[in-house]
Design a protein around this motif. Structure first.
Motif, PDB file in Angstrom:
ATOM      1  N   PHE A 109       4.878  10.814  -1.984  1.00 20.41           N
ATOM      2  CA  PHE A 109       3.571  10.163  -2.161  1.00 20.41           C
ATOM      3  C   PHE A 109       3.462   9.706  -3.611  1.00 20.41           C
ATOM      4  O   PHE A 109       3.824  10.440  -4.525  1.00 20.41           O
ATOM      5  CB  PHE A 109       2.428  11.145  -1.852  1.00 20.41           C
ATOM      6  N   LEU A 110       2.968   8.485  -3.812  1.00 24.79           N
ATOM      7  CA  LEU A 110       2.734   8.002  -5.173  1.00 24.79           C
ATOM      8  C   LEU A 110       1.236   7.907  -5.426  1.00 24.79           C
ATOM      9  O   LEU A 110       0.490   7.398  -4.586  1.00 24.79           O
ATOM     10  CB  LEU A 110       3.388   6.633  -5.382  1.00 24.79           C
ATOM     11  N   PRO A 142       0.812  -1.225   0.000  1.00 30.29           N
ATOM     12  CA  PRO A 142       0.000   0.000   0.000  1.00 30.29           C
ATOM     13  C   PRO A 142       0.847   1.277   0.000  1.00 30.29           C
ATOM     14  O   PRO A 142       0.364   2.330  -0.415  1.00 30.29           O
ATOM     15  CB  PRO A 142      -0.810  -0.091   1.291  1.00 30.29           C
ATOM     16  N   TYR A 143       2.093   1.195   0.468  1.00 31.32           N
ATOM     17  CA  TYR A 143       2.936   2.404   0.529  1.00 31.32           C
ATOM     18  C   TYR A 143       4.109   2.366  -0.457  1.00 31.32           C
ATOM     19  O   TYR A 143       4.954   3.248  -0.440  1.00 31.32           O
ATOM     20  CB  TYR A 143       3.406   2.665   1.963  1.00 31.32           C
ATOM     21  N   GLN A 144       4.154   1.363  -1.309  1.00 36.22           N
ATOM     22  CA  GLN A 144       5.111   1.299  -2.434  1.00 36.22           C
ATOM     23  C   GLN A 144       6.542   1.626  -2.002  1.00 36.22           C
ATOM     24  O   GLN A 144       7.229   2.440  -2.622  1.00 36.22           O
ATOM     25  CB  GLN A 144       4.665   2.274  -3.541  1.00 36.22           C
ATOM     26  N   VAL A 186       3.806  11.453  -8.843  1.00 32.36           N
ATOM     27  CA  VAL A 186       4.521  11.602  -7.592  1.00 32.36           C
ATOM     28  C   VAL A 186       4.260  12.977  -6.994  1.00 32.36           C
ATOM     29  O   VAL A 186       4.237  13.972  -7.719  1.00 32.36           O
ATOM     30  CB  VAL A 186       6.053  11.468  -7.794  1.00 32.36           C
ATOM     31  N   ALA A 187       4.044  13.016  -5.681  1.00 29.10           N
ATOM     32  CA  ALA A 187       4.039  14.291  -4.970  1.00 29.10           C
ATOM     33  C   ALA A 187       5.163  14.263  -3.950  1.00 29.10           C
ATOM     34  O   ALA A 187       5.329  13.270  -3.236  1.00 29.10           O
ATOM     35  CB  ALA A 187       2.696  14.521  -4.276  1.00 29.10           C
ATOM     36  N   TYR A 188       5.954  15.338  -3.917  1.00 26.51           N
ATOM     37  CA  TYR A 188       6.994  15.505  -2.905  1.00 26.51           C
ATOM     38  C   TYR A 188       6.549  16.645  -1.997  1.00 26.51           C
ATOM     39  O   TYR A 188       6.148  17.704  -2.476  1.00 26.51           O
ATOM     40  CB  TYR A 188       8.329  15.868  -3.552  1.00 26.51           C
ATOM     41  N   MET A 233      -1.984  12.817   2.863  1.00 26.24           N
ATOM     42  CA  MET A 233      -2.298  12.196   1.566  1.00 26.24           C
ATOM     43  C   MET A 233      -2.416  10.673   1.721  1.00 26.24           C
ATOM     44  O   MET A 233      -3.313  10.047   1.154  1.00 26.24           O
ATOM     45  CB  MET A 233      -1.238  12.567   0.512  1.00 26.24           C
ATOM     46  N   ASN A 234      -1.517  10.092   2.499  1.00 23.91           N
ATOM     47  CA  ASN A 234      -1.573   8.643   2.733  1.00 23.91           C
ATOM     48  C   ASN A 234      -2.846   8.237   3.467  1.00 23.91           C
ATOM     49  O   ASN A 234      -3.392   7.162   3.245  1.00 23.91           O
ATOM     50  CB  ASN A 234      -0.354   8.193   3.546  1.00 23.91           C
ATOM     51  N   LYS A 235      -3.300   9.131   4.348  1.00 25.44           N
ATOM     52  CA  LYS A 235      -4.492   8.843   5.131  1.00 25.44           C
ATOM     53  C   LYS A 235      -5.750   8.807   4.253  1.00 25.44           C
ATOM     54  O   LYS A 235      -6.659   8.022   4.482  1.00 25.44           O
ATOM     55  CB  LYS A 235      -4.617   9.984   6.157  1.00 25.44           C
ATOM     56  N   VAL A 236      -5.781   9.657   3.225  1.00 26.40           N
ATOM     57  CA  VAL A 236      -7.000   9.821   2.427  1.00 26.40           C
ATOM     58  C   VAL A 236      -7.017   8.921   1.182  1.00 26.40           C
ATOM     59  O   VAL A 236      -8.080   8.576   0.675  1.00 26.40           O
ATOM     60  CB  VAL A 236      -7.163  11.309   2.020  1.00 26.40           C
TER      61      VAL A 236
END
Ligand SMILES: *Cc1c(COP(=O)(O)O)cnc(C)c1O
Length: 347
Positions: A74-75, A53-55, A220-222, A231-234
């Motif tokens: 974030f991917l 899930p977190y690549q 990708v977001a940095y 972002m990971n939460k949503v």
């Protein structure tokens, strides 16, 4: 700057979905936790297990290449997923606003509309740079939480002046998103190196352009750890599928190929620009720092339809920049076909 002050309260309070693979930590060889098919897949290959899930493997490799920690990456299922998540995290529908600079990438507006977020639209200047009055915007009184700056900009092709972005970063109290989808083709360096200076900075990049992996859908977001955690939460739990993860990891071991493609594309672009400049059908050719050029013609709709009728599709941007066509740099023979057709137009 406290990012949590900007985020929607329901997102801050959100208890995210925990997947089977989230809850398990450590080593194991028997996985009876996720209701997958333990026997195998219905097609070649082993696709019966849910993906990471977190690549982490991609993020570790990408982090090394970009000089960024895993916690700052974030991917998404394309950059478009990241754009949508930013609206959902920071903008209260029907209340908060976002800023875009037009003409620009259409997805910011679509995403804003989907999320019922009003946009404040500022026109770029005649040479497609940021207007002067932006840094004076009071994000608090206008309830403006987000701002999108696309550099190099789509569809105009130019980089946005670094000093003017810096001015905004130092003044604007909301989230500043710099979309660098075309940065690999440009002579300027990424804003990633400035991440530590600005907790409200988000940089978007993508595997869809220079990496040549548009079909895989990987963006990708940095950003600061705080923003990435939101972002990971949503995000949907398994937002990047396993085949994309495997292929992207392979591509990341092949960065030299990307450099080659970029060099070749830039050489083909130089040739195409030279040829376009020699055509009377081309009234104006805008400077480009990307893998496409924007040209002004006498009759964009007419030329567009003529090209399509002859099997060549360019992007008609007449509705956003008067009588302009956006042309992606093709292969040598594709560019030649385009030029030959343009030469024959109205002959
Ligand atoms: C092509 C493009 C993207 C890439 O979007 P993906 O969803 O990652 O394919 C992002 N931003 C801009 C400005 C683009 O032109």
């Amino acid at each position: 700057m406290n990012i949590n002050f900007l985020a929607r309260p329901n997102i801050l309070a959100l208890k995210p979905y925990t997947s089977a693979r989230d809850e398990f930590q450590g080593e194991a060889s028997v996985f009876l936790d996720a209701n997958e098919n333990s026997l195998g897949s219905t097609t070649e290959g082993n696709w019966n297990r849910y993906p990471d899930p977190y690549q982490l493997k991609i993020k570790e490799k990408l982090g090394k290449i970009k000089g960024v920690q895993v916690e700052n990456i974030f991917l998404g299922n394309g950059s478009d997923e990241a754009i949508d998540l930013l609206f959902r995290i920071f903008c209260e529908p029907g209340k908060d606003k976002a800023i875009i600079f037009t003409p620009t990438y259409g997805m910011y507006e679509v995403s804003a509309n989907i999320n019922n977020v009003d946009l404040l639209k500022f026109s770029l200047t005649a040479d497609f740079q940021l207007p002067d009055n932006v840094s004076s915007i009071d994000s608090l009184s206008t309830k403006t939480k987000l701002m999108f700056i696309c550099s190099p900009n789509n569809p105009t092709g130019n980089l946005i002046d670094r000093k003017s972005i810096e001015k905004i970063l130092n003044a604007f109290k909301g989230i500043v998103v710099i979309d660098e989808a075309y940065i690999d083709f440009s002579p300027e360096s990424t804003w990633i190196n400035e991440l530590n200076e600005y907790p409200n900075l988000v940089i978007l990049q993508t595997f869809s352009k220079a990496w040549g992996l548009a079909a895989l859908r990987l963006g990708v977001a940095y950003a600061s750890k705080q923003i990435i955690e939101l972002m990971n939460k949503v995000k949907p739990p398994y937002n990047i599928n396993e085949s994309t993860q495997q292929l992207a990891l392979k591509a990341l071991n092949n960065e030299s190929q990307l450099r080659e493609y970029v060099q070749l594309t830039l050489a083909l672009k130089a040739t195409l620009i030279e040829q376009l400049q020699g055509l009377r059908q081309v009234k104006r050719l805008y400077p480009s720092d990307a893998n496409f050029v924007l040209i002004e013609v006498g009759d964009a709709n007419g030329i567009y339809n003529y090209l399509v009728a002859n099997g060549v599709v360019v992007r008609n941007r007449h509705s956003v920049v008067n009588n302009c066509l956006r042309i992606t740099i093709g292969t040598e023979s594709e560019n030649k076909q385009l030029i030959e057709l343009l030469k024959k137009y109205y002959l």
